[in-house]
Write a protein that holds these residues in place. Structure first.
Motif, mmCIF file in Angstrom:
data_model
loop_
_atom_site.group_PDB
_atom_site.id
_atom_site.type_symbol
_atom_site.label_atom_id
_atom_site.label_comp_id
_atom_site.label_asym_id
_atom_site.label_seq_id
_atom_site.Cartn_x
_atom_site.Cartn_y
_atom_site.Cartn_z
ATOM 1 N N LYS A 31 0.844 -1.183 0.000
ATOM 2 C CA LYS A 31 0.000 0.000 0.000
ATOM 3 C C LYS A 31 0.887 1.244 0.000
ATOM 4 C CE LYS A 31 -3.370 1.974 3.178
ATOM 5 N NZ LYS A 31 -4.081 1.734 4.428
ATOM 6 N N LYS A 32 0.464 2.250 -0.731
ATOM 7 C CA LYS A 32 1.203 3.513 -0.719
ATOM 8 C C LYS A 32 1.107 4.111 0.676
ATOM 9 C CE LYS A 32 1.624 7.881 -3.068
ATOM 10 N NZ LYS A 32 1.094 8.765 -4.097
ATOM 11 N N TYR A 33 2.218 4.616 1.173
ATOM 12 C CA TYR A 33 2.278 5.140 2.532
ATOM 13 C C TYR A 33 2.733 6.582 2.472
ATOM 14 C CZ TYR A 33 3.598 5.468 7.446
ATOM 15 O OH TYR A 33 3.706 5.839 8.763
ATOM 16 N N ASP A 34 1.946 7.467 3.077
ATOM 17 C CA ASP A 34 2.290 8.884 3.031
ATOM 18 C C ASP A 34 2.846 9.408 4.352
ATOM 19 O OD1 ASP A 34 -0.005 8.817 4.491
ATOM 20 O OD2 ASP A 34 -1.126 10.202 3.232
ATOM 21 N N GLY A 35 3.046 8.549 5.323
ATOM 22 C CA GLY A 35 3.661 8.964 6.572
ATOM 23 C C GLY A 35 2.684 9.384 7.652
ATOM 24 N N ARG A 36 1.416 9.334 7.386
ATOM 25 C CA ARG A 36 0.423 9.728 8.388
ATOM 26 C C ARG A 36 0.267 8.629 9.421
ATOM 27 N NH1 ARG A 36 -3.353 13.765 5.833
ATOM 28 N NH2 ARG A 36 -2.573 13.908 3.730
ATOM 29 N N THR A 37 0.054 9.047 10.652
ATOM 30 C CA THR A 37 -0.222 8.086 11.709
ATOM 31 C C THR A 37 -1.662 8.207 12.194
ATOM 32 O OG1 THR A 37 0.605 9.645 13.354
ATOM 33 C CG2 THR A 37 2.156 8.005 12.504
ATOM 34 N N LYS A 38 -2.361 9.250 11.760
ATOM 35 C CA LYS A 38 -3.762 9.449 12.117
ATOM 36 C C LYS A 38 -4.566 9.632 10.842
ATOM 37 C CE LYS A 38 -2.859 11.672 16.530
ATOM 38 N NZ LYS A 38 -3.103 12.854 17.358
ATOM 39 N N PRO A 39 -5.842 9.221 10.852
ATOM 40 C CA PRO A 39 -6.661 9.395 9.638
ATOM 41 C C PRO A 39 -6.970 10.857 9.355
ATOM 42 C CG PRO A 39 -7.962 8.482 11.423
ATOM 43 C CD PRO A 39 -6.554 8.539 11.903
ATOM 44 N N ASN A 54 7.060 8.360 -2.453
ATOM 45 C CA ASN A 54 7.560 7.051 -2.851
ATOM 46 C C ASN A 54 7.847 6.102 -1.693
ATOM 47 O OD1 ASN A 54 7.423 7.840 -5.504
ATOM 48 N ND2 ASN A 54 9.516 8.593 -5.515
ATOM 49 N N LYS A 55 6.946 6.042 -0.728
ATOM 50 C CA LYS A 55 7.075 5.071 0.361
ATOM 51 C C LYS A 55 5.938 4.086 0.268
ATOM 52 C CE LYS A 55 10.074 7.281 3.379
ATOM 53 N NZ LYS A 55 10.799 7.015 4.542
ATOM 54 N N CYS A 56 6.218 2.842 0.638
ATOM 55 C CA CYS A 56 5.222 1.782 0.596
ATOM 56 C C CYS A 56 5.161 1.085 1.952
ATOM 57 C CB CYS A 56 5.574 0.751 -0.459
ATOM 58 S SG CYS A 56 5.569 1.404 -2.119
ATOM 59 N N LEU A 57 3.950 0.739 2.362
ATOM 60 C CA LEU A 57 3.739 -0.058 3.555
ATOM 61 C C LEU A 57 3.564 -1.491 3.095
ATOM 62 C CD1 LEU A 57 3.208 -0.217 6.605
ATOM 63 C CD2 LEU A 57 0.804 0.171 6.109
ATOM 64 N N LEU A 58 4.419 -2.362 3.550
ATOM 65 C CA LEU A 58 4.419 -3.754 3.145
ATOM 66 C C LEU A 58 4.023 -4.584 4.350
ATOM 67 C CD1 LEU A 58 5.157 -5.579 0.744
ATOM 68 C CD2 LEU A 58 7.466 -5.633 1.623
ATOM 69 N N ILE A 67 3.282 -9.039 10.368
ATOM 70 C CA ILE A 67 4.482 -8.204 10.366
ATOM 71 C C ILE A 67 4.318 -7.138 9.290
ATOM 72 C CG2 ILE A 67 6.047 -9.937 11.292
ATOM 73 C CD1 ILE A 67 6.969 -10.523 8.452
ATOM 74 N N SER A 68 5.014 -6.024 9.461
ATOM 75 C CA SER A 68 4.942 -4.946 8.476
ATOM 76 C C SER A 68 6.218 -4.127 8.507
ATOM 77 C CB SER A 68 3.736 -4.051 8.751
ATOM 78 O OG SER A 68 3.862 -3.451 10.005
ATOM 79 N N THR A 69 6.426 -3.386 7.429
ATOM 80 C CA THR A 69 7.567 -2.482 7.331
ATOM 81 C C THR A 69 7.233 -1.375 6.345
ATOM 82 O OG1 THR A 69 9.963 -2.345 7.025
ATOM 83 C CG2 THR A 69 8.760 -3.696 5.474
ATOM 84 N N VAL A 70 7.956 -0.289 6.446
ATOM 85 C CA VAL A 70 7.827 0.816 5.505
ATOM 86 C C VAL A 70 9.121 0.869 4.701
ATOM 87 C CG1 VAL A 70 7.562 3.302 5.252
ATOM 88 C CG2 VAL A 70 6.314 2.103 7.036
ATOM 89 N N VAL A 71 8.976 0.784 3.376
ATOM 90 C CA VAL A 71 10.141 0.812 2.498
ATOM 91 C C VAL A 71 9.963 1.908 1.470
ATOM 92 C CG1 VAL A 71 10.722 -1.616 2.769
ATOM 93 C CG2 VAL A 71 9.164 -0.932 0.980
ATOM 94 N N SER A 72 11.063 2.329 0.906
ATOM 95 C CA SER A 72 10.972 3.311 -0.160
ATOM 96 C C SER A 72 10.981 2.587 -1.492
ATOM 97 C CB SER A 72 12.119 4.309 -0.073
ATOM 98 O OG SER A 72 13.343 3.647 -0.127
ATOM 99 N N TRP A 73 9.934 2.692 -2.223
ATOM 100 C CA TRP A 73 9.680 2.206 -3.567
ATOM 101 C C TRP A 73 10.227 0.812 -3.845
ATOM 102 C CZ3 TRP A 73 5.899 3.035 -6.290
ATOM 103 C CH2 TRP A 73 5.870 2.747 -7.646
ATOM 104 N N ILE A 74 9.358 -0.164 -3.830
ATOM 105 C CA ILE A 74 9.663 -1.587 -3.950
ATOM 106 C C ILE A 74 10.502 -1.984 -5.175
ATOM 107 C CG2 ILE A 74 8.562 -3.850 -4.351
ATOM 108 C CD1 ILE A 74 8.517 -3.078 -1.487
ATOM 109 N N PRO A 75 10.229 -1.518 -6.395
ATOM 110 C CA PRO A 75 11.035 -2.009 -7.528
ATOM 111 C C PRO A 75 12.527 -1.722 -7.409
ATOM 112 C CG PRO A 75 9.062 -0.978 -8.347
ATOM 113 C CD PRO A 75 9.111 -0.718 -6.865
ATOM 114 N N ASN A 76 12.898 -0.772 -6.598
ATOM 115 C CA ASN A 76 14.316 -0.462 -6.439
ATOM 116 C C ASN A 76 14.995 -1.341 -5.398
ATOM 117 O OD1 ASN A 76 14.125 1.535 -8.360
ATOM 118 N ND2 ASN A 76 13.671 3.112 -6.866
ATOM 119 N N THR A 77 14.242 -2.232 -4.760
ATOM 120 C CA THR A 77 14.828 -3.104 -3.758
ATOM 121 C C THR A 77 14.754 -4.549 -4.234
ATOM 122 O OG1 THR A 77 12.706 -3.178 -2.639
ATOM 123 C CG2 THR A 77 14.305 -1.588 -1.814
ATOM 124 N N PRO A 78 15.831 -5.068 -4.806
ATOM 125 C CA PRO A 78 15.811 -6.431 -5.347
ATOM 126 C C PRO A 78 15.690 -7.510 -4.273
ATOM 127 C CG PRO A 78 18.006 -5.512 -5.481
ATOM 128 C CD PRO A 78 17.095 -4.409 -5.016
#
Length: 107
Positions: A31-39, A54-58, A67-78
């Motif tokens: 899911k695209k993640y914009d850094g918000r912690t509140k709705p 360009n952050k994604c919540l995985l 489990i979850s993590t926040v990464v910056s743009w998935i295609p750039n992480t092989p």
């Protein structure tokens, strides 16, 4: 749900895949993640908030453990793509014959 660092997430995801290899499934959402912690409130706007680009919540779960993590743009992480590619061997192949029969029956 546990928010992990990228390296910890990869090791935990590998453990989930190994645990569910014989029976069970691992569900992964992206899911695209914009850094918000509140709705966002319905009326009005949030001032002073700048979304991170360009952050994604995985997220991954086997039904019991999440489990979850926040990464910056998935295609750039092989590392993520290699891990997923190596563990997606239990997918069913599509039956092309039944698809063509359904389309002919509809005509």
């Amino acid at each position: 749900m546990v928010l992990l660092e990228s390296e910890q997430f990869l090791t935990e995801l590998t453990r989930l895949f190994q645990k569910c290899r014989l029976s069970g499934s691992v569900f992964i959402t992206l899911k695209k993640y914009d850094g918000r912690t509140k709705p966002i409130p319905r009326k009005g706007s949030v001032e002073g908030f700048e979304p991170s680009d360009n952050k994604c919540l995985l997220r991954a779960t086997d039904g019991k453990k999440k489990i979850s993590t926040v990464v910056s743009w998935i295609p750039n992480t092989p590392a993520y793509s290699n891990l997923l590619r190596a563990n997606m061997d239990g997918l069913k192949k599509r039956d092309k014959k039944s698809k063509s029969k359904k389309s002919k029956a509809a005509q």
